[in-house]
Motif scaffolding. Sequence first.
Motif, short mmCIF file in Angstrom:
data_model
loop_
_atom_site.label_atom_id
_atom_site.label_comp_id
_atom_site.label_asym_id
_atom_site.label_seq_id
_atom_site.Cartn_x
_atom_site.Cartn_y
_atom_site.Cartn_z
N UNK A 119 1.15 -20.07 44.23
CA UNK A 119 0.98 -20.77 45.54
C UNK A 119 0.27 -20.25 46.40
N UNK A 120 0.41 -21.85 46.95
CA UNK A 120 -0.59 -22.13 48.12
C UNK A 120 -0.43 -21.46 49.14
N UNK A 121 -1.08 -21.26 49.95
CA UNK A 121 -0.80 -21.49 51.53
C UNK A 121 0.44 -21.67 51.92
N UNK A 122 0.53 -23.29 51.81
CA UNK A 122 1.97 -23.76 52.80
C UNK A 122 3.52 -23.33 51.68
N UNK A 123 3.15 -23.26 50.55
CA UNK A 123 4.02 -22.91 49.37
C UNK A 123 4.52 -21.95 49.62
N UNK A 159 5.88 -21.99 53.29
CA UNK A 159 7.68 -22.94 53.13
C UNK A 159 8.54 -21.92 52.71
N UNK A 160 8.69 -20.91 51.84
CA UNK A 160 9.75 -20.00 51.69
C UNK A 160 9.83 -19.41 52.18
N UNK A 161 8.26 -18.62 53.25
CA UNK A 161 9.13 -17.68 54.14
C UNK A 161 10.05 -18.02 55.17
N UNK A 162 9.74 -19.66 55.15
CA UNK A 162 10.54 -19.88 56.80
C UNK A 162 12.50 -19.84 55.99
N UNK A 163 12.72 -20.01 54.85
CA UNK A 163 14.11 -20.03 54.81
C UNK A 163 14.92 -18.91 55.46
N UNK A 164 15.49 -19.37 55.77
CA UNK A 164 16.71 -17.46 56.53
C UNK A 164 17.34 -17.51 56.05
N UNK A 165 17.39 -17.60 54.23
CA UNK A 165 18.36 -16.36 54.03
C UNK A 165 17.39 -16.23 52.11
#
Length: 397
Positions: free
Chosen positions: A328-332, A335-341
Amino acid sequence: MQLPDSKDDFLGPTGPVATEVVDKERSMYRVHFPVAGSYYWPNTGLRFVVRQPVTIEIEFCVWDQFLNKSALQHSWMPAGPLFDIKAHPGAVVAVHLPHFVALQGDHVDVDLFQVAHFRKEGIVLEKPAKVEPHYIVLENPSFSPIGVLRKICAALYIPVSSNVLLYHHLHREEVAFHLYLIPDDCSIRKAIDDEEKKFQFVRIRKPPPLSPLYMGSLYTVSGPEKMEIIPPELKLCYRSPGKSQLFSELYIGHLGSGIRLKMKDKKDKTVWEALIKSGDLRPAATPVPPDLTDAPTLPHFLDRHREQLVARVTSVDAVLDKLYGRLLSDEQYERVRAESTKPDQMRKLLSFSKSWGWACKDQFYRALKETHPHLIMELLEKQELKEATRALHKLSS
């Protein structure tokens, strides 16, 4: 119970003696020695000298289960497999327990070795009667979970007999290999074999390093210029059979007339070398049952169990930490961490895997196995049951 392959036979005074598989999951075996004499198990290095006919049970155990609870782990290291042996008291004259420490010179300091017995009342250390190049000898032994320990000396690299395990998996676009460097321990080898078989990787038999290598040292893996090797270095270390083992992933478009693999130490000295030709990868050498010959075309574990992984993986952060910087890159990652559940995080993470090759998905699987071992084991058991049912259906039709 079932009989394993003839390669699991003991060699005794009357010829081969077959072992029975009592419990495959627990790696538990039973063998009956029909007459007095010496019996050797080549696959493990175990030898028993018995004074009368006797039935013996042998179970492969994991050091971590016992040694981690003791202060001994800071002063002694496992030097061979751990076995739980059961035999009628007094029937065994001597047992030869395998070890992987490379002895230096003619003089052997027996005080550097102990045999650990793990009993209900605690750990008991026993001084061996003899220390030989590949095994230690206990005379008139008593049994419990038992194995060889070697004293840890400060600032000293311990020379060991080692093994290089090479596995291959043929894909349409590339040839993929997994390369392991391990101490010569049958329980670790068996654990790796079992793990690789789940993904239809097949071991290619090549000779081990001829000279002792050093525990804790790094060794560089090299191949043809066009071969991708991740990581390019392997550390020779002891990892319990119950843990994921370190390995390098090797990729090349095609073998051509053959490829040469090498492993070198820090002084640039070649310590292991092997030539791999297309004949090594022939389907005839692959121990996959005929009814499962289409197994390599099956979807990866991640794709088969996507729905269950989305619903049941709870520690997504722990998985992310293992994949960050590798897959995983920094961006990926963000993006995963940003999901709420948690389910949404897993959906996002699995969406990235669509563009990954088989080996990258393997890394993802191993991260899941380390963080959610019970869930992965449950899904694997269901998968194996399905495949067995499918195979039986094919045979019956």
